[in-house]
Write a protein that holds these residues in place. Structure first.
Motif, PDB file in Angstrom:
ATOM      1  N   TYR A 195       0.829  -1.208   0.000  1.00 32.95           N
ATOM      2  CA  TYR A 195       0.000   0.000   0.000  1.00 32.95           C
ATOM      3  C   TYR A 195       0.866   1.261   0.000  1.00 32.95           C
ATOM      4  O   TYR A 195       0.534   2.260  -0.670  1.00 32.95           O
ATOM      5  N   ALA A 196       1.940   1.253   0.771  1.00 33.88           N
ATOM      6  CA  ALA A 196       2.820   2.422   0.812  1.00 33.88           C
ATOM      7  C   ALA A 196       3.461   2.669  -0.551  1.00 33.88           C
ATOM      8  O   ALA A 196       3.555   3.823  -1.009  1.00 33.88           O
ATOM      9  N   GLU A 197       3.899   1.602  -1.212  1.00 28.45           N
ATOM     10  CA  GLU A 197       4.498   1.766  -2.536  1.00 28.45           C
ATOM     11  C   GLU A 197       3.464   2.238  -3.555  1.00 28.45           C
ATOM     12  O   GLU A 197       3.773   3.060  -4.430  1.00 28.45           O
ATOM     13  N   PHE A 198       2.234   1.743  -3.453  1.00 28.07           N
ATOM     14  CA  PHE A 198       1.172   2.218  -4.348  1.00 28.07           C
ATOM     15  C   PHE A 198       0.922   3.709  -4.146  1.00 28.07           C
ATOM     16  O   PHE A 198       0.764   4.464  -5.118  1.00 28.07           O
ATOM     17  N   GLY A 199       0.867   4.159  -2.903  1.00 27.10           N
ATOM     18  CA  GLY A 199       0.661   5.583  -2.647  1.00 27.10           C
ATOM     19  C   GLY A 199       1.797   6.437  -3.186  1.00 27.10           C
ATOM     20  O   GLY A 199       1.565   7.525  -3.733  1.00 27.10           O
ATOM     21  N   PHE A 200       3.034   5.946  -3.065  1.00 27.86           N
ATOM     22  CA  PHE A 200       4.191   6.686  -3.578  1.00 27.86           C
ATOM     23  C   PHE A 200       4.129   6.813  -5.097  1.00 27.86           C
ATOM     24  O   PHE A 200       4.332   7.898  -5.662  1.00 27.86           O
ATOM     25  N   VAL A 201       3.807   5.715  -5.783  1.00 24.57           N
ATOM     26  CA  VAL A 201       3.712   5.745  -7.249  1.00 24.57           C
ATOM     27  C   VAL A 201       2.556   6.636  -7.694  1.00 24.57           C
ATOM     28  O   VAL A 201       2.679   7.413  -8.650  1.00 24.57           O
ATOM     29  N   ALA A 202       1.404   6.548  -7.007  1.00 24.45           N
ATOM     30  CA  ALA A 202       0.253   7.376  -7.371  1.00 24.45           C
ATOM     31  C   ALA A 202       0.549   8.856  -7.188  1.00 24.45           C
ATOM     32  O   ALA A 202       0.110   9.696  -7.992  1.00 24.45           O
ATOM     33  N   LEU A 203       1.307   9.202  -6.155  1.00 23.52           N
ATOM     34  CA  LEU A 203       1.678  10.601  -5.941  1.00 23.52           C
ATOM     35  C   LEU A 203       2.558  11.126  -7.071  1.00 23.52           C
ATOM     36  O   LEU A 203       2.361  12.252  -7.560  1.00 23.52           O
ATOM     37  N   ILE A 204       3.514  10.314  -7.513  1.00 24.54           N
ATOM     38  CA  ILE A 204       4.377  10.737  -8.614  1.00 24.54           C
ATOM     39  C   ILE A 204       3.581  10.876  -9.904  1.00 24.54           C
ATOM     40  O   ILE A 204       3.772  11.827 -10.680  1.00 24.54           O
ATOM     41  N   PHE A 205       2.667   9.946 -10.152  1.00 25.19           N
ATOM     42  CA  PHE A 205       1.831  10.031 -11.355  1.00 25.19           C
ATOM     43  C   PHE A 205       0.979  11.302 -11.334  1.00 25.19           C
ATOM     44  O   PHE A 205       0.835  11.981 -12.359  1.00 25.19           O
ATOM     45  N   SER A 206       0.414  11.633 -10.188  1.00 27.51           N
ATOM     46  CA  SER A 206      -0.402  12.853 -10.082  1.00 27.51           C
ATOM     47  C   SER A 206       0.438  14.100 -10.338  1.00 27.51           C
ATOM     48  O   SER A 206      -0.007  15.031 -11.026  1.00 27.51           O
ATOM     49  N   ALA A 207       1.655  14.128  -9.808  1.00 24.16           N
ATOM     50  CA  ALA A 207       2.527  15.277 -10.026  1.00 24.16           C
ATOM     51  C   ALA A 207       2.915  15.398 -11.494  1.00 24.16           C
ATOM     52  O   ALA A 207       2.933  16.507 -12.063  1.00 24.16           O
ATOM     53  N   ALA A 208       3.242  14.272 -12.145  1.00 22.21           N
ATOM     54  CA  ALA A 208       3.597  14.317 -13.567  1.00 22.21           C
ATOM     55  C   ALA A 208       2.400  14.709 -14.416  1.00 22.21           C
ATOM     56  O   ALA A 208       2.542  15.424 -15.426  1.00 22.21           O
ATOM     57  N   LEU A 209       1.212  14.264 -14.039  1.00 23.63           N
ATOM     58  CA  LEU A 209       0.011  14.639 -14.779  1.00 23.63           C
ATOM     59  C   LEU A 209      -0.254  16.130 -14.654  1.00 23.63           C
ATOM     60  O   LEU A 209      -0.697  16.787 -15.609  1.00 23.63           O
ATOM     61  N   ALA A 210       0.027  16.704 -13.491  1.00 27.30           N
ATOM     62  CA  ALA A 210      -0.196  18.134 -13.283  1.00 27.30           C
ATOM     63  C   ALA A 210       0.840  18.973 -14.021  1.00 27.30           C
ATOM     64  O   ALA A 210       0.500  20.007 -14.631  1.00 27.30           O
ATOM     65  N   TYR A 211       2.104  18.552 -13.992  1.00 25.37           N
ATOM     66  CA  TYR A 211       3.135  19.343 -14.665  1.00 25.37           C
ATOM     67  C   TYR A 211       4.312  18.450 -15.042  1.00 25.37           C
ATOM     68  O   TYR A 211       5.082  18.022 -14.181  1.00 25.37           O
ATOM     69  N   PHE A 212       4.426  18.156 -16.326  1.00 26.86           N
ATOM     70  CA  PHE A 212       5.618  17.506 -16.870  1.00 26.86           C
ATOM     71  C   PHE A 212       5.667  17.823 -18.365  1.00 26.86           C
ATOM     72  O   PHE A 212       5.246  17.019 -19.202  1.00 26.86           O
ATOM     73  N   PRO A 213       6.148  19.004 -18.737  1.00 28.36           N
ATOM     74  CA  PRO A 213       6.182  19.379 -20.152  1.00 28.36           C
ATOM     75  C   PRO A 213       7.205  18.560 -20.927  1.00 28.36           C
ATOM     76  O   PRO A 213       8.200  18.087 -20.369  1.00 28.36           O
TER      77      PRO A 213
END
Length: 483
Positions: free
Chosen positions: A238-256
């Motif tokens: 669960y902790a690893e899933f939360g870490f990956v989901a957080l990175i995906f959300s950040a990249a979705l918000a801003y990764f030109p």
């Protein structure tokens, strides 16, 4: 790559056409002189270059993505004994959970084409989405043990499919966002954090999950039940899933995909097409030489590191100590590799001498380790200190060579796109690792031959680099245009 910075039809460096030479001044009939030699015109500057502070944010997001991929991939190795008891995993299950990483590189050419056509943002979002889905599959609470096992295998496979991007896109990112005097450093950070994620698994797993025999790095009750072990493993998932989901959300918000203006002329240049790139790579003997110099020792070392606990068992080294050896070799390689890459940015054009020093050190360290394990032939002192020192030095020298190799690949075959170049060599490295592990299934009773493969591959790589004639086409373009 970089197709929106210049004409989509051209596959040449984006430079302004050189000015026509002025006609020579007319000479009087009475004075005849030999014509002056024509001067080679210098190319005019290309599009305006600029670096942006946001480049460090882009590098951070990509590096964290690589760290998370390595962490999820190596989840089960350090806690394999606990996983056997909690999920009834067999030896084949444990081996397959690790082997999904190399298998994920089979479709790597599709990710290269996607990066070449659609850019970095689309590729990173697809990669992170695969990781989120994979990490989520491992967390689905299914009562049936067999179904849960297949969900975990499916999650590991999806995470393995993210490997081609996080392992080979670092030079493309550094060229797209960073100036020439920062490229090697950015490549080192982005490429080495994948290995650091695998090293962090040696800490996260044993610290969170108790061993089935009651030994653990943290104080736990004496009566450790399989249910407690399973709960702790699920907490890690669960902790690893939360870490990956957080990175995906950040990249979705801003990764030109790219900055508004390129940081260098090489970043703004058009590259060869996808098909022509492969033709250029396969017909370039200099590239094939350094590709083998990279793929053979790194592939052999990766396979050797994966079974290090087996190799050290005859020397009475515990699995915990073997894990710490692997951890410190990776961490040392990451720290030393980033520092060495920063040094390479200051002395640009000296990648071959750096590789010669690193491969010489790796050859000597691997010979030391191998001779130490041959207690029946050569009576070198076999102690925990010597095994720690020799194997950690080997990891430091080889892991720190990865970003230096990547930069030399790109310089050698420019204008082939960076993602395609490094994707090919990463695929070759995983292919050699798979071949070595395949032979290990048939000759796993005695490991002396496996130990000798490491110094043999390092020495072969050293000879190939000695015969290699280096060139810096991308660096030359940046320097001559900036003059």
């Amino acid at each position: 790559m970089g197709s929106e910075w210049s004409h989509p039809e051209e596959r040449e460096p984006l430079l302004q056409p050189p000015p026509l030479p002025l006609p020579p001044p007319a000479l009087s009939p009475a004075r005849h002189a030999a014509p002056l030699p024509a001067r080679r015109p210098l190319p005019l500057p290309g599009p305006p270059s600029r670096v942006y502070g946001r480049r460090w944010l882009v590098l951070l997001l990509f590096s964290l993505l690589g760290l998370a991929q390595g962490l999820v991939w190596n989840t089960w190795g350090p806690i394999q004994n606990s996983a056997r008891q909690a999920f009834a995993f067999s030896s084949l299950d444990i081996a397959l959970l690790v082997f999904w990483g190399p298998i994920g590189f089979v479709p790597c050419f599709l990710f290269m084409g996607l990066m070449d056509k659609k850019g970095l943002r689309v590729t990173v979002l697809l990669t992170s989405a695969l990781m989120v889905v994979g990490a989520g599959l491992r967390c689905i609470p299914v009562s049936d043990q067999e179904q849960r096992k297949w969900l975990i295998h499916g999650g590991q496979l999806l995470n393995g499919l993210a490997g081609p991007t996080v392992s080979s896109a670092a030079p493309f990112l550094s060229t797209t966002w960073f100036s020439p005097d920062e490229r090697a450093t950015a490549t080192a950070i982005a490429s080495l954090l994948v290995y650091l994620g695998g090293a962090c698994a040696f800490l996260v797993g044993p610290l969170m999950v108790p061993g089935p025999n009651g030994t653990s790095a943290t104080p736990l009750p004496h009566d450790i039940s399989p249910e407690l072990i399973k709960d702790r493993i699920e907490a890690v998932l669960y902790a690893e899933f939360g870490f990956v989901a957080l990175i995906f959300s950040a990249a979705l918000a801003y990764f030109p995909s790219r900055p508004p203006f390129p940081p260098s002329v090489a970043a703004a240049s058009q590259r060869l097409s996808y098909r022509r790139s492969f033709c250029r790579l396969l017909s370039n003997p200099r590239f094939l030489m350094i590709a083998l110099a990279y793929a053979i020792p790194l592939g052999v070392f990766s396979g050797w590191s994966g079974v290090l606990d087996w190799i050290l068992t005859p020397a009475h080294i515990s699995q915990v100590d073997a894990g710490w050896i692997g951890f410190w070799s990776i961490v040392g390689g990451c720290v030393f590799g980033i520092a060495l890459a920063r040094f390479a940015d200051f002395i640009r054009g000296m990648l071959k001498p750096i590789l010669l020093l690193l491969l010489s050190g790796a050859t000597l360290s691997s010979i030391w380790f191998t001779l130490t394990c041959l207690t029946t032939v050569i009576h070198l002192p076999l102690t925990t200190a010597t095994l720690y020192t020799s194997s950690i030095l080997l990891g430091v020298f080889l892991n720190s060579s990865v970003p230096i190799f990547f930069e030399l690949f790109v310089e050698t075959v420019y204008p082939v796109p960076e993602g395609i170049t490094c994707g090919v060599v990463t695929f070759l490295s995983n292919m050699f690792m798979g071949i070595l592990l395949f032979f290990l299934f048939f000759y796993h009773e005695e490991f002396s031959w496996f130990n000798w493969c490491v110094p043999g591959s390092c020495f072969l790589s050293l000879l190939l680099i000695l015969c290699f004639r280096e060139s810096y086409d991308r660096l030359y373009l940046d320097v001559i245009v900036s003059v």
